[in-house]
Design a protein around this motif. Sequence first.
Motif, PDB file in Angstrom:
ATOM      1  N   LYS A  41       0.832  -1.207   0.000  1.00  0.00           N
ATOM      2  CA  LYS A  41       0.000   0.000   0.000  1.00  0.00           C
ATOM      3  C   LYS A  41       0.869   1.261   0.000  1.00  0.00           C
ATOM      4  O   LYS A  41       1.987   1.236   0.512  1.00  0.00           O
ATOM      5  N   LEU A  42       0.323   2.316  -0.554  1.00  0.00           N
ATOM      6  CA  LEU A  42       1.000   3.615  -0.503  1.00  0.00           C
ATOM      7  C   LEU A  42       1.362   3.935   0.955  1.00  0.00           C
ATOM      8  O   LEU A  42       0.522   3.837   1.845  1.00  0.00           O
ATOM      9  N   PHE A  43       2.592   4.312   1.194  1.00  0.00           N
ATOM     10  CA  PHE A  43       3.045   4.514   2.569  1.00  0.00           C
ATOM     11  C   PHE A  43       2.379   5.725   3.220  1.00  0.00           C
ATOM     12  O   PHE A  43       2.409   6.835   2.677  1.00  0.00           O
ATOM     13  N   ARG A  44       1.778   5.491   4.402  1.00  0.00           N
ATOM     14  CA  ARG A  44       1.224   6.600   5.198  1.00  0.00           C
ATOM     15  C   ARG A  44       1.649   6.391   6.639  1.00  0.00           C
ATOM     16  O   ARG A  44       1.523   5.285   7.165  1.00  0.00           O
ATOM     17  N   PHE A  45       2.076   7.464   7.278  1.00  0.00           N
ATOM     18  CA  PHE A  45       2.492   7.345   8.689  1.00  0.00           C
ATOM     19  C   PHE A  45       1.369   6.783   9.541  1.00  0.00           C
ATOM     20  O   PHE A  45       1.574   5.971  10.433  1.00  0.00           O
ATOM     21  N   ARG A  46       0.148   7.224   9.240  1.00  0.00           N
ATOM     22  CA  ARG A  46      -0.972   6.886  10.132  1.00  0.00           C
ATOM     23  C   ARG A  46      -1.311   5.391  10.132  1.00  0.00           C
ATOM     24  O   ARG A  46      -2.017   4.906  11.017  1.00  0.00           O
ATOM     25  N   ASP A  47      -0.804   4.640   9.150  1.00  0.00           N
ATOM     26  CA  ASP A  47      -1.055   3.196   9.133  1.00  0.00           C
ATOM     27  C   ASP A  47      -0.130   2.426  10.072  1.00  0.00           C
ATOM     28  O   ASP A  47      -0.244   1.205  10.193  1.00  0.00           O
ATOM     29  N   TYR A  48       0.804   3.136  10.695  1.00  0.00           N
ATOM     30  CA  TYR A  48       1.761   2.462  11.583  1.00  0.00           C
ATOM     31  C   TYR A  48       1.701   3.083  12.968  1.00  0.00           C
ATOM     32  O   TYR A  48       2.440   4.029  13.276  1.00  0.00           O
ATOM     33  N   GLY A  49       0.771   2.563  13.774  1.00  0.00           N
ATOM     34  CA  GLY A  49       0.487   3.145  15.084  1.00  0.00           C
ATOM     35  C   GLY A  49       1.687   3.209  16.014  1.00  0.00           C
ATOM     36  O   GLY A  49       1.793   4.122  16.841  1.00  0.00           O
ATOM     37  N   THR A  50       2.623   2.276  15.856  1.00  0.00           N
ATOM     38  CA  THR A  50       3.753   2.223  16.792  1.00  0.00           C
ATOM     39  C   THR A  50       4.689   3.418  16.654  1.00  0.00           C
ATOM     40  O   THR A  50       5.475   3.694  17.557  1.00  0.00           O
ATOM     41  N   ILE A  51       4.643   4.101  15.532  1.00  0.00           N
ATOM     42  CA  ILE A  51       5.609   5.197  15.347  1.00  0.00           C
ATOM     43  C   ILE A  51       4.959   6.582  15.431  1.00  0.00           C
ATOM     44  O   ILE A  51       5.638   7.604  15.324  1.00  0.00           O
ATOM     45  N   THR A  52       3.638   6.601  15.644  1.00  0.00           N
ATOM     46  CA  THR A  52       2.913   7.878  15.606  1.00  0.00           C
ATOM     47  C   THR A  52       3.533   8.957  16.489  1.00  0.00           C
ATOM     48  O   THR A  52       3.736  10.093  16.056  1.00  0.00           O
ATOM     49  N   LYS A  53       3.850   8.555  17.719  1.00  0.00           N
ATOM     50  CA  LYS A  53       4.386   9.531  18.671  1.00  0.00           C
ATOM     51  C   LYS A  53       5.709  10.108  18.194  1.00  0.00           C
ATOM     52  O   LYS A  53       5.942  11.319  18.247  1.00  0.00           O
ATOM     53  N   GLU A  54       6.582   9.203  17.740  1.00  0.00           N
ATOM     54  CA  GLU A  54       7.912   9.663  17.313  1.00  0.00           C
ATOM     55  C   GLU A  54       7.838  10.554  16.073  1.00  0.00           C
ATOM     56  O   GLU A  54       8.563  11.542  15.961  1.00  0.00           O
ATOM     57  N   VAL A  55       6.934  10.189  15.148  1.00  0.00           N
ATOM     58  CA  VAL A  55       6.776  11.002  13.941  1.00  0.00           C
ATOM     59  C   VAL A  55       6.254  12.391  14.295  1.00  0.00           C
ATOM     60  O   VAL A  55       6.772  13.409  13.821  1.00  0.00           O
ATOM     61  N   SER A  56       5.244  12.419  15.183  1.00  0.00           N
ATOM     62  CA  SER A  56       4.702  13.727  15.577  1.00  0.00           C
ATOM     63  C   SER A  56       5.763  14.586  16.247  1.00  0.00           C
ATOM     64  O   SER A  56       5.834  15.793  16.021  1.00  0.00           O
ATOM     65  N   ARG A  57       6.580  13.920  17.075  1.00  0.00           N
ATOM     66  CA  ARG A  57       7.609  14.690  17.774  1.00  0.00           C
ATOM     67  C   ARG A  57       8.634  15.252  16.793  1.00  0.00           C
ATOM     68  O   ARG A  57       9.022  16.410  16.888  1.00  0.00           O
ATOM     69  N   ALA A  58       9.038  14.431  15.826  1.00  0.00           N
ATOM     70  CA  ALA A  58      10.016  14.903  14.830  1.00  0.00           C
ATOM     71  C   ALA A  58       9.450  16.076  14.022  1.00  0.00           C
ATOM     72  O   ALA A  58      10.140  17.061  13.774  1.00  0.00           O
ATOM     73  N   LEU A  59       8.171  15.968  13.646  1.00  0.00           N
ATOM     74  CA  LEU A  59       7.565  17.048  12.866  1.00  0.00           C
ATOM     75  C   LEU A  59       7.403  18.310  13.696  1.00  0.00           C
ATOM     76  O   LEU A  59       7.600  19.425  13.207  1.00  0.00           O
ATOM     77  N   LYS A  60       7.085  18.131  14.974  1.00  0.00           N
ATOM     78  CA  LYS A  60       6.934  19.292  15.838  1.00  0.00           C
ATOM     79  C   LYS A  60       8.288  19.992  16.035  1.00  0.00           C
ATOM     80  O   LYS A  60       8.379  21.215  16.017  1.00  0.00           O
ATOM     81  N   ASN A  61       9.332  19.176  16.207  1.00  0.00           N
ATOM     82  CA  ASN A  61      10.674  19.757  16.322  1.00  0.00           C
ATOM     83  C   ASN A  61      11.028  20.571  15.090  1.00  0.00           C
ATOM     84  O   ASN A  61      11.573  21.666  15.182  1.00  0.00           O
ATOM     85  N   TYR A  62      10.727  19.988  13.949  1.00  0.00           N
ATOM     86  CA  TYR A  62      11.025  20.676  12.687  1.00  0.00           C
ATOM     87  C   TYR A  62      10.280  22.003  12.632  1.00  0.00           C
ATOM     88  O   TYR A  62      10.865  23.054  12.356  1.00  0.00           O
ATOM     89  N   ASN A  63       8.979  21.951  12.919  1.00  0.00           N
ATOM     90  CA  ASN A  63       8.145  23.148  12.898  1.00  0.00           C
ATOM     91  C   ASN A  63       8.708  24.236  13.846  1.00  0.00           C
ATOM     92  O   ASN A  63       8.889  25.393  13.458  1.00  0.00           O
ATOM     93  N   ASP A  64       9.011  23.825  15.070  1.00  0.00           N
ATOM     94  CA  ASP A  64       9.481  24.792  16.064  1.00  0.00           C
ATOM     95  C   ASP A  64      10.855  25.357  15.698  1.00  0.00           C
ATOM     96  O   ASP A  64      11.107  26.553  15.876  1.00  0.00           O
TER      97      ASP A  64
END
Length: 348
Positions: A41-64
Motif C-alpha cells: 500500500k502507498l506509505f502513510r504514517f498513520r497506518d503504523y500506530g507504533t511510530i505515531t508519537k515519534e513522527v509527531s515529535r520529529a515534525l513538531k521539532n522541525y516546525n518549532d
Amino acid sequence: MTPDERHLKRINRYLIAINGVYDDLVREIALVVVRLKVGDKLFRFRDYGTITKEVSRALKNYNDNLLSSIKTYTQYEWDYGNAKVSELLIENLAKVKGKVSGTAYEAKLKEISTQSVNKSALEAFQQRKSGKFTVSERVWNITKQAKENLEFAIDDALREGMSAQDLARKIKGNLNNPDALFRRVRDKHGNLQLSKNAKAFHPGQGVYRSAHKNAMRLAANEINTAYRQAEQLRIQGNNDVVGQKINLSPQHKVYDICDELAGSYPKDFQWSSWHVLCKCFRTMILKSPTELITEINNGQNLSPESSSNFVSGVPDNFTSWLSENRESLEKIKSKPYFLEENKTQFTM
Ligand SMILES: [Zn+2]
C-alpha cells in the motif's frame, strides 16, 4: 563589499543553517521508519500506530526549529539594517563637520542614535500577516506539506534490510526531485490511491511541490523583508532623508521587472523587493551638504520637502509599467504588495 552585499551573504549563511533543520527531520524520520515492515500500500504514517508519537515529535521539532530560526534571523537582519542606516547617516553628517558648531553636530549625532527602530516594531513585524497568513501559519503549512513529501519519498525509498543512513540519503535524493518522485509513486500505485494524498503535489500557484524549497523561500523572504522594513522605518523617521533610489544588483543579468521599475521613489514608498528572491537594493537620497549646513547653523530641522533633492512622486517608468500591465494586474487576485501598500502614491 557594500552593506547590502554583506546582507545577502548573511542570508545565505542563515539558509545553510535552516537546511540543517530539514536534514535533522529526514534523519530522525529515517531512524523511526527503517525498522518498519511495509506492505504494498502507498506509505502513510498513520497506518503504523507504533511510530505515531515519534513522527509527531520529529515534525513538531522541525516546525518549532524552523519558526525560531526565522525569528532569530529576522532579528539579526533587522538590527543589521538599523546599524547600516545609522552608519550612513553618520558618514553623511561627517561631511559637514567643521562647518557647523560642535554642539549642533553632537545633537545631530544623538538624534541619529535615538532613531534606531525599537523592539516592539520588530515584534509587530514578526507577527504581521502577509497576505492571508502569519509566518507561524505559513510554517505550519510547510510542516504539513513536509509530512506528505516524506510519505511519498519513503514509499519509494524504503526497502527491507536498509540502514537508516542509506534510507535518509535516499529520502533526501527523492525530495530533491519531487516531480520525478511523484511520477514514480503514481506509476506504482495509480492515480486513485494518490488522489487522497496528492495535495502536496498539486500545491497552489507560486508554491513549490517541495516543502523544503517553500521553507527556504519563506525564510529568505522574511529575513530580507525584516532588513528592508527596519531600513524603511528609519528612512521615514529622518528628515534629512528626502527620497530613496531602488537599484539593480550588479549580479542582475536577465531583463525583468527590476529593470523596468528601478529609479527614484518618494521616501514613504513602501519597498522591500519587486519579487521573491529579488536582489535589488535601496540607497537613500539625502539633503545636499549645503542645505544641511545652513539648516544646522540656523538651528532648524526642516521637512524633507524643503530640499532640492526631494522626490515627490514615483518615476515615469513606474507609471508606464503600470499602464502597460494594467490589464493583467486587474486579473490577478492578490496584487503585488508594493501596489497594495502604496495606493496613495499613484493612480491605478
Ligand atoms: Zn530585483
